[in-house]
Design an enzyme around this catalytic site. Structure first.
Site, mmCIF file in Angstrom:
data_model
loop_
_atom_site.group_PDB
_atom_site.id
_atom_site.type_symbol
_atom_site.label_atom_id
_atom_site.label_comp_id
_atom_site.label_asym_id
_atom_site.label_seq_id
_atom_site.Cartn_x
_atom_site.Cartn_y
_atom_site.Cartn_z
ATOM 1 N N ARG A 106 0.875 -1.189 0.000
ATOM 2 C CA ARG A 106 0.000 0.000 0.000
ATOM 3 C C ARG A 106 0.901 1.225 0.000
ATOM 4 O O ARG A 106 1.705 1.409 0.906
ATOM 5 C CB ARG A 106 -0.891 0.003 1.245
ATOM 6 C CG ARG A 106 -1.547 1.341 1.503
ATOM 7 C CD ARG A 106 -2.587 1.311 2.602
ATOM 8 N NE ARG A 106 -3.774 0.615 2.165
ATOM 9 C CZ ARG A 106 -4.954 0.689 2.791
ATOM 10 N NH1 ARG A 106 -5.096 1.448 3.870
ATOM 11 N NH2 ARG A 106 -6.000 0.026 2.336
ATOM 12 N N HIS A 133 -7.833 0.793 -5.886
ATOM 13 C CA HIS A 133 -7.865 -0.089 -4.704
ATOM 14 C C HIS A 133 -8.551 -1.401 -5.144
ATOM 15 O O HIS A 133 -9.695 -1.679 -4.793
ATOM 16 C CB HIS A 133 -8.653 0.611 -3.600
ATOM 17 C CG HIS A 133 -8.532 -0.011 -2.245
ATOM 18 N ND1 HIS A 133 -7.697 -1.077 -1.969
ATOM 19 C CD2 HIS A 133 -9.145 0.285 -1.058
ATOM 20 C CE1 HIS A 133 -7.805 -1.384 -0.686
ATOM 21 N NE2 HIS A 133 -8.681 -0.582 -0.117
ATOM 22 N N GLN A 136 -10.240 -4.059 -2.655
ATOM 23 C CA GLN A 136 -11.503 -3.641 -2.060
ATOM 24 C C GLN A 136 -12.672 -3.949 -3.003
ATOM 25 O O GLN A 136 -13.649 -4.586 -2.607
ATOM 26 C CB GLN A 136 -11.455 -2.134 -1.752
ATOM 27 C CG GLN A 136 -12.751 -1.594 -1.185
ATOM 28 C CD GLN A 136 -12.995 -2.021 0.249
ATOM 29 O OE1 GLN A 136 -12.135 -1.855 1.095
ATOM 30 N NE2 GLN A 136 -14.167 -2.591 0.533
ATOM 31 N N ASP A 225 -17.418 6.746 -0.411
ATOM 32 C CA ASP A 225 -16.107 6.709 0.245
ATOM 33 C C ASP A 225 -15.847 8.122 0.772
ATOM 34 O O ASP A 225 -16.561 9.064 0.391
ATOM 35 C CB ASP A 225 -15.042 6.292 -0.797
ATOM 36 C CG ASP A 225 -13.636 6.177 -0.204
ATOM 37 O OD1 ASP A 225 -13.510 6.083 1.023
ATOM 38 O OD2 ASP A 225 -12.661 6.208 -0.991
ATOM 39 N N CYS A 265 -16.510 1.480 1.669
ATOM 40 C CA CYS A 265 -15.292 0.680 1.881
ATOM 41 C C CYS A 265 -14.759 0.817 3.307
ATOM 42 O O CYS A 265 -14.033 -0.060 3.768
ATOM 43 C CB CYS A 265 -14.225 1.074 0.870
ATOM 44 S SG CYS A 265 -13.837 2.828 0.892
ATOM 45 N N ARG A 293 -13.236 -8.819 2.811
ATOM 46 C CA ARG A 293 -11.861 -8.534 2.395
ATOM 47 C C ARG A 293 -11.003 -9.783 2.610
ATOM 48 O O ARG A 293 -10.159 -10.120 1.782
ATOM 49 C CB ARG A 293 -11.277 -7.365 3.216
ATOM 50 C CG ARG A 293 -11.986 -6.032 3.036
ATOM 51 C CD ARG A 293 -11.835 -5.490 1.633
ATOM 52 N NE ARG A 293 -10.447 -5.333 1.264
ATOM 53 C CZ ARG A 293 -9.668 -4.310 1.642
ATOM 54 N NH1 ARG A 293 -10.161 -3.351 2.375
ATOM 55 N NH2 ARG A 293 -8.402 -4.233 1.251
HETATM 56 N N1 NVA Z 1 -10.147 6.635 -0.831
HETATM 57 C C1 NVA Z 1 -9.722 6.174 0.468
HETATM 58 C C2 NVA Z 1 -9.929 4.706 0.573
HETATM 59 C C3 NVA Z 1 -9.600 4.154 1.926
HETATM 60 C C4 NVA Z 1 -9.828 2.683 2.020
HETATM 61 C C5 NVA Z 1 -8.268 6.533 0.669
HETATM 62 O O1 NVA Z 1 -7.456 6.336 -0.235
HETATM 63 O O2 NVA Z 1 -7.934 7.037 1.756
HETATM 64 N N1 CP Z 2 -11.137 -0.163 3.199
HETATM 65 C C1 CP Z 2 -9.844 -0.199 3.547
HETATM 66 O O1 CP Z 2 -8.960 -0.441 2.719
HETATM 67 O O2 CP Z 2 -9.623 0.045 4.853
HETATM 68 P P1 CP Z 2 -8.211 0.273 5.543
HETATM 69 O O3 CP Z 2 -7.673 1.594 5.016
HETATM 70 O O4 CP Z 2 -8.495 0.317 7.008
HETATM 71 O O5 CP Z 2 -7.303 -0.834 5.157
#
Ligand code: NVA
Ligand code: CP
Length: 308
Positions: A106, A133, A136, A225, A265, A293
């Site tokens: 990530r 992502h 997800q 989101d 999400c 997940r």
């Molecule tokens: N769009 C959000 C998704 C988190 C799971 C982010 O990137 O912070």
């Molecule tokens: N939805 C998701 O990816 O959550 P986290 O950022 O907690 O991993």
């Protein structure tokens, strides 16, 4: 015999058939896990979990998933390897593949994980970048299949920021017959070039609109989101000003199909992109999504390792 391993840097790395087969596999793995049975195709394998951003769901579901599949997970933050800082991504990637059998990462830039994948022999899974992502949305499709009995011929309406989630939904609509609506402002459009590329030979259809009511009409899935993602929280105030019409409220959901479901999400900023009432309503499936997940990613890890 060399195994047929794969990177998963975006959902567009899957063919339509692979996507459908892997959803079947995820269903089977979930049933088996609940029955206390779990195949261990990662027995003796080391999986690096590199996280440059915070995480609850992704980190824990991957760690538990690796454990259930018989592997060992190593959690690595940006303080340790400092990808691209202490040494080039190419050098780090070649070293990492000497130790690790699979890398889950990530980070911020999609080009960094593309470069890592280019230099790593071990397969690489995108656990979220600013661009997409995939894990997800793959797991969300499992939830949709459980709740609506299908992942196709449905209207999925995404409300809010045209971010990594919105773009992964576009990739899903490339492979599956989904009528995807993205209700957002012109400033937060997911990107015209991304959309055009993704929609070449697409099975589904994407409509981008600034009309939240049109997106809500007869929708089977309401999705949202946060309005400001990790790494861009400085935009939160301005986003709160322009995104108000895209909040998922009870009134908006009332325009959907009678058996519609509401998805997020997570983590959610309750009262911003979604109200408390909608999060807690009976048709909200947000915690089932979080659980899936684990099962979805076990299927994805097996595919990446050439175990399907
Ligand atoms: N769009 C959000 C998704 C988190 C799971 C982010 O990137 O912070
Ligand atoms: N939805 C998701 O990816 O959550 P986290 O950022 O907690 O991993």
């Amino acid at each position: 015999m060399t195994k047929n391993t794969h990177d998963l840097l975006a959902l567009s790395d899957l063919s339509r058939t692979e996507m459908l087969d892997l959803l079947d596999l995820a269903v089977r793995l979930k049933d088996q896990t609940r029955a206390g049975v779990c195949p261990q195709p990662l027995g003796g394998k080391a999986v690096g979990l590199i996280f440059h951003k915070p995480s609850l769901r992704t980190r824990i579901s991957f760690e538990v998933g690796v454990q259930q599949l018989g592997g060992n997970g190593l959690f690595i933050t940006d303080k340790e390897i400092q990808l691209g800082v202490r040494e080039t991504i190419a050098d780090a990637g070649r070293v990492l593949s000497r130790f690790l059998d699979l890398i889950v990462i990530r980070t911020f830039h999609q080009k960094d994980i593309e470069e890592l994948a280019e230099w790593c022999d071990a397969p690489v899974i995108n656990a979220l970048t600013d661009l997409v992502h995939p894990c997800q949305v793959f797991s969300d499709l499992l939830t949709i299949r459980e709740k609506l009995d299908t992942t196709e011929r449905i209207k999925v309406s995404y409300f809010g920021d045209g971010n990594n989630m919105a773009r992964s939904w576009i990739n899903a609509a490339k492979l599956l017959d989904i009528d995807l609506w993205i209700a957002t402002t012109p400033e937060t459009h997911p990107g015209k070039e991304f959309l055009e590329n993704a929609m070449k030979d697409a099975v589904g259809k994407v409509t981008i609109t600034d009309n939240a009511e049109a997106a809500a009409e007869n929708a089977n899935v309401f999705y949202t989101d946060v309005w400001a993602s990790m790494g861009e929280k400085d935009k939160a105030k301005e986003r709160a000003r322009i995104m108000e019409p895209f909040r998922i409220t009870e009134k908006l959901v009332a325009a959907g199909a009678s058996d519609c479901i509401v998805m997020h999400c997570l983590p959610a900023e309750r009262g911003r992109e979604i109200t408390d009432e909608v999060m807690e309503a009976e048709n909200s499936v947000v915690f089932d999504q979080a659980e899936n997940r684990l099962h979805g990613q076990k299927a994805l890890m097996m595919w990446c390792m050439g175990e399907v």
